[in-house]
Write a protein that holds these residues in place. Structure first.
Motif, PDB file in Angstrom:
ATOM      1  N   ILE A 127       0.732  -0.948  -0.126  1.00 52.07           N
ATOM      2  CA  ILE A 127      -0.123  -0.213   0.139  1.00 52.07           C
ATOM      3  C   ILE A 127       0.547   0.975   0.276  1.00 52.07           C
ATOM      4  CG2 ILE A 127      -2.076   1.122   1.027  1.00 52.07           C
ATOM      5  CD1 ILE A 127      -2.602  -1.941   2.912  1.00 52.07           C
ATOM      6  N   LYS A 128       0.639   2.036  -0.885  1.00 54.47           N
ATOM      7  CA  LYS A 128       1.243   3.224  -1.417  1.00 54.47           C
ATOM      8  C   LYS A 128       0.496   4.238  -0.173  1.00 54.47           C
ATOM      9  CE  LYS A 128       4.429   5.207  -3.996  1.00 54.47           C
ATOM     10  NZ  LYS A 128       5.096   5.464  -5.182  1.00 54.47           N
ATOM     11  N   ALA A 129       0.700   5.407   0.511  1.00 54.87           N
ATOM     12  CA  ALA A 129       0.411   6.139   1.110  1.00 54.87           C
ATOM     13  C   ALA A 129       1.524   7.877   0.489  1.00 54.87           C
ATOM     14  CB  ALA A 129       0.485   6.410   2.301  1.00 54.87           C
ATOM     15  N   SER A 130       0.439   8.706   0.614  1.00 47.95           N
ATOM     16  CA  SER A 130       1.371   9.578   0.495  1.00 47.95           C
ATOM     17  C   SER A 130       2.571  10.619   1.246  1.00 47.95           C
ATOM     18  CB  SER A 130       0.592  11.597   0.513  1.00 47.95           C
ATOM     19  OG  SER A 130      -0.655  11.433   1.379  1.00 47.95           O
ATOM     20  N   SER A 131       2.088  10.341   2.783  1.00 51.87           N
ATOM     21  CA  SER A 131       2.924  10.540   4.102  1.00 51.87           C
ATOM     22  C   SER A 131       3.992   9.136   4.065  1.00 51.87           C
ATOM     23  CB  SER A 131       2.264  11.200   5.135  1.00 51.87           C
ATOM     24  OG  SER A 131       3.186  12.091   6.665  1.00 51.87           O
ATOM     25  N   PRO A 132       5.084   9.256   4.297  1.00 46.55           N
ATOM     26  CA  PRO A 132       6.197   7.981   4.974  1.00 46.55           C
ATOM     27  C   PRO A 132       7.218   8.213   6.509  1.00 46.55           C
ATOM     28  CG  PRO A 132       7.340   9.745   4.315  1.00 46.55           C
ATOM     29  CD  PRO A 132       6.448  10.188   4.298  1.00 46.55           C
ATOM     30  N   ILE A 143     -10.097  -4.286   8.454  1.00 48.62           N
ATOM     31  CA  ILE A 143      -9.345  -2.987   8.204  1.00 48.62           C
ATOM     32  C   ILE A 143      -8.648  -2.843   8.559  1.00 48.62           C
ATOM     33  CG2 ILE A 143      -9.652  -0.118   9.525  1.00 48.62           C
ATOM     34  CD1 ILE A 143     -12.142  -1.006   7.691  1.00 48.62           C
ATOM     35  N   LEU A 144      -7.339  -2.027   7.668  1.00 53.69           N
ATOM     36  CA  LEU A 144      -6.095  -1.715   8.812  1.00 53.69           C
ATOM     37  C   LEU A 144      -5.941   0.065   9.346  1.00 53.69           C
ATOM     38  CD1 LEU A 144      -2.838  -2.055   8.944  1.00 53.69           C
ATOM     39  CD2 LEU A 144      -2.961  -2.128   6.522  1.00 53.69           C
ATOM     40  N   CYS A 151       1.659  12.965  11.159  1.00 52.50           N
ATOM     41  CA  CYS A 151       0.718  12.900  12.306  1.00 52.50           C
ATOM     42  C   CYS A 151      -0.548  13.154  12.132  1.00 52.50           C
ATOM     43  CB  CYS A 151       0.519  14.652  12.961  1.00 52.50           C
ATOM     44  SG  CYS A 151       2.625  14.877  13.472  1.00 52.50           S
ATOM     45  N   LYS A 152      -0.989  11.603  11.041  1.00 52.74           N
ATOM     46  CA  LYS A 152      -2.563  11.774  10.529  1.00 52.74           C
ATOM     47  C   LYS A 152      -3.257  10.239  10.222  1.00 52.74           C
ATOM     48  CE  LYS A 152      -3.527  15.718   7.614  1.00 52.74           C
ATOM     49  NZ  LYS A 152      -4.087  16.669   6.620  1.00 52.74           N
ATOM     50  N   ILE A 153      -3.892   9.316  10.313  1.00 53.96           N
ATOM     51  CA  ILE A 153      -4.251   7.702  10.965  1.00 53.96           C
ATOM     52  C   ILE A 153      -4.293   7.604   9.551  1.00 53.96           C
ATOM     53  CG2 ILE A 153      -4.572   6.044  11.979  1.00 53.96           C
ATOM     54  CD1 ILE A 153      -5.199   9.584  13.842  1.00 53.96           C
ATOM     55  N   ARG A 154      -4.365   6.851   8.275  1.00 57.42           N
ATOM     56  CA  ARG A 154      -5.105   6.484   7.607  1.00 57.42           C
ATOM     57  C   ARG A 154      -5.775   5.293   7.805  1.00 57.42           C
ATOM     58  NH1 ARG A 154      -2.088   9.648   6.074  1.00 57.42           N
ATOM     59  NH2 ARG A 154      -1.263  11.443   4.800  1.00 57.42           N
ATOM     60  N   VAL A 155      -7.023   5.064   7.277  1.00 55.38           N
ATOM     61  CA  VAL A 155      -8.084   3.675   7.747  1.00 55.38           C
ATOM     62  C   VAL A 155      -7.844   3.008   5.969  1.00 55.38           C
ATOM     63  CG1 VAL A 155     -10.289   3.026   8.387  1.00 55.38           C
ATOM     64  CG2 VAL A 155      -9.142   5.059   9.453  1.00 55.38           C
ATOM     65  N   TRP A 156      -7.781   1.790   6.041  1.00 55.71           N
ATOM     66  CA  TRP A 156      -7.819   1.106   4.916  1.00 55.71           C
ATOM     67  C   TRP A 156      -8.584  -0.351   5.084  1.00 55.71           C
ATOM     68  CZ3 TRP A 156      -4.805   3.547   1.175  1.00 55.71           C
ATOM     69  CH2 TRP A 156      -3.611   4.445   2.165  1.00 55.71           C
ATOM     70  N   ASP A 157      -9.407  -0.226   3.758  1.00 52.76           N
ATOM     71  CA  ASP A 157      -9.771  -1.431   3.311  1.00 52.76           C
ATOM     72  C   ASP A 157      -9.064  -2.554   3.497  1.00 52.76           C
ATOM     73  OD1 ASP A 157     -11.463  -4.096   2.938  1.00 52.76           O
ATOM     74  OD2 ASP A 157     -13.268  -2.541   2.467  1.00 52.76           O
ATOM     75  N   VAL A 158      -8.577  -3.598   4.091  1.00 51.57           N
ATOM     76  CA  VAL A 158      -7.995  -5.209   3.041  1.00 51.57           C
ATOM     77  C   VAL A 158      -8.763  -6.339   3.031  1.00 51.57           C
ATOM     78  CG1 VAL A 158      -5.631  -3.864   3.596  1.00 51.57           C
ATOM     79  CG2 VAL A 158      -6.797  -4.867   5.191  1.00 51.57           C
ATOM     80  N   ILE A 169     -10.197   4.328   3.232  1.00 52.95           N
ATOM     81  CA  ILE A 169     -11.521   4.749   3.112  1.00 52.95           C
ATOM     82  C   ILE A 169     -11.601   5.961   3.660  1.00 52.95           C
ATOM     83  CG2 ILE A 169     -12.978   4.021   4.728  1.00 52.95           C
ATOM     84  CD1 ILE A 169     -12.464   1.335   4.918  1.00 52.95           C
ATOM     85  N   THR A 170     -10.595   6.203   4.942  1.00 50.51           N
ATOM     86  CA  THR A 170     -10.914   7.658   5.151  1.00 50.51           C
ATOM     87  C   THR A 170      -9.179   8.189   5.324  1.00 50.51           C
ATOM     88  OG1 THR A 170     -11.970  10.219   6.584  1.00 50.51           O
ATOM     89  CG2 THR A 170     -11.228   7.308   7.720  1.00 50.51           C
TER      90      THR A 170
END
Length: 448
Positions: A127-132, A143-144, A151-158, A169-170
């Motif tokens: 999974i590739k996010a915009s922040s390291p 859910i992951l 300093c943010k949380i990302r929520v993924w549907d796996v 997801i958000t």
């Protein structure tokens, strides 16, 4: 005894990273600094093959791949282990591991969350996010949750499909679509989010940060429902007792605290402070069952303190500590009566709690990493216990651990060679730390 101030351990990490030389493939060097303006939830395994390379294990006796625990010189060990896979990581230090029913996830200094299939550990993509700087990962069902350097949380549907196709997801805090321009959210953490915990019954996500605060998120409503300053130092770990909803936090200020949500409200109150050491507390683990509940904490002095919950009053009484690691304990994991600890001394220890009382015994010292063991996870499989570990030597390893009854131990002993016995005794005398790390550590202790 060593006490870590703010950033002291990470200064060691940065110096070690500059001194250690890792062979980088040309294909990775050409794209490692490419900017990542958009989040791409999935990258195929072929596209990421340059970033993780399988490393063959060192030659062993043809009779058996298993190693005797260095804690047992007797011919009847109660635990055997061996390394199933060792994967080099060229994207920086691995900070976090999470396991779900189907996958293993690893987070590192890069913006990629690598994904491996359980139990065979084949890479299915990332999974590739915009922040390291993925400091914490938590998997729950399909859910992951991941935390990042922004300093943010990302929520993924796996969800498991024919192909691994995760979907974001958000992002929390959730940006209000009515604001035309980016705006700093008042609910956002102000420093690294170091730890995550999920209350399954209440569907609440807890985040602990280096900004000394804990925030509570309602996942369905995508909003922060409570925020409070929990410690005087960095918050390093947070765990939840799913049976009663109690929240446990630990910090660099040397304290472990117990919090409870006010009935019918979102706010939380402090119910107890557990402080038995001056040293920073780096990690927590909870071993809970209908008949008992034990809390474990690992600190920078190399000790693992543990508490037992009274059945009548619900108070946690300090029962003692486990001693064996030479340097700081950085991570803990529990599974049934077993406790696994990873340390700055580059080893993993396996402890067993005896049924019905607080006595613990060390079953094994697992070595193979060449730097501090930063994170651990464990799962029960048909063929035994699988342990996943990541180190600041930039490797991710998978181990198989086999617990033996005295009868089986006697049979297994027949296939363990004398050469392995000699190798194990040498490992017991000399942990496999990199020389430059040991030299820095000795100098630091000398000047304190």
């Amino acid at each position: 005894m060593e006490f870590y101030g703010k950033g002291n351990l990470w200064n060691f990490v940065e110096e070690e990273r500059r001194n250690m030389h890792f062979t980088r493939s040309l294909s990775f060097s050409t794209d490692q600094n490419v900017s990542e303006p958009h989040e791409s939830p999935f990258v195929s395994p072929k596209a990421s093959s340059a970033s993780a390379t399988s490393i063959p294990l060192s030659p062993m006796s043809p009779e058996t791949p298993w190693k005797l625990s260095p804690m047992h010189a007797s011919p009847s060990p109660s635990l055997l282990y061996h390394c199933l896979a060792s994967l080099h990581r060229y994207e920086g230090n691995v900070f976090s591991i999470a396991i779900s029913r189907d996958f293993i996830f690893t987070g590192s200094e890069s913006s990629r969350i690598h994904t491996w299939k359980r139990p065979d550990c084949t890479e299915v993509g990332h999974i590739k996010a915009s922040s390291p700087d993925v400091r914490a990962i938590l998997a729950h069902g399909r859910i992951l949750f991941t935390t990042h350097g922004d300093c943010k949380i990302r929520v993924w549907d796996v969800s498991v499909t024919e192909k691994f196709r995760p979907k974001k997801i958000t992002t929390l805090p959730h940006r209000n679509p009515f604001f035309l321009f980016p705006k700093k959210n008042s609910h956002q953490h102000k420093d690294y989010i170091s730890c995550l915990a999920y209350n399954d019954g209440e569907k609440l996500l807890y985040t602990g940060s280096w900004d000394k605060s804990v925030k509570v998120w309602n996942i369905f409503e995508k909003r922060c429902v409570d925020s409070f300053v929990a410690h005087e130092g960095h918050i390093n770990a947070i765990v939840i007792n799913q049976q009663d909803g109690c929240v446990f936090t630990c910090s660099s200020d040397g304290a472990v605290k117990i919090w409870r949500r006010v009935y019918g409200e979102s706010s939380h109150i402090l119910t107890m402070t557990l402080k038995f050491q001056l040293s920073p507390v780096n990690t927590l683990a909870l071993s809970s069952s209908p008949s008992s509940c034990f809390l474990y904490s690992g600190s920078s002095d190399g000790l693992i303190n543990f508490w037992d919950k009274e059945k009548t009053s619900g108070r946690f009484n300090h029962c003692g500590f486990l001693q064996g690691h030479h340097f700081a304990v950085l991570c803990l994991a529990t599974i049934r009566e077993l406790i696994l600890s990873g340390s700055e001394d580059a080893t993993i220890r396996v402890w067993r709690r005896e049924e019905g009382h607080c006595f613990h015994s060390c079953l094994a010292v697992m070595d193979g990493h060449h730097g501090p063991v930063r994170c651990l996870a464990a799962s029960l499989e048909i063929e035994g216990l699988l342990v996943y570990s990541a180190s600041l030597d930039r490797t991710f390893k998978v181990w198989r651990v086999k617990l033996l009854t005295p009868e089986k131990a006697a049979m297994e002993e027949l296939v363990v060679t004398n050469d392995q016995q000699t190798e194990i005794e040498e490992c017991k005398m000399s942990p496999v730390l990199s020389p430059s790390w040991v030299e820095k550590k000795i100098q630091a202790n000398h000047f304190q």
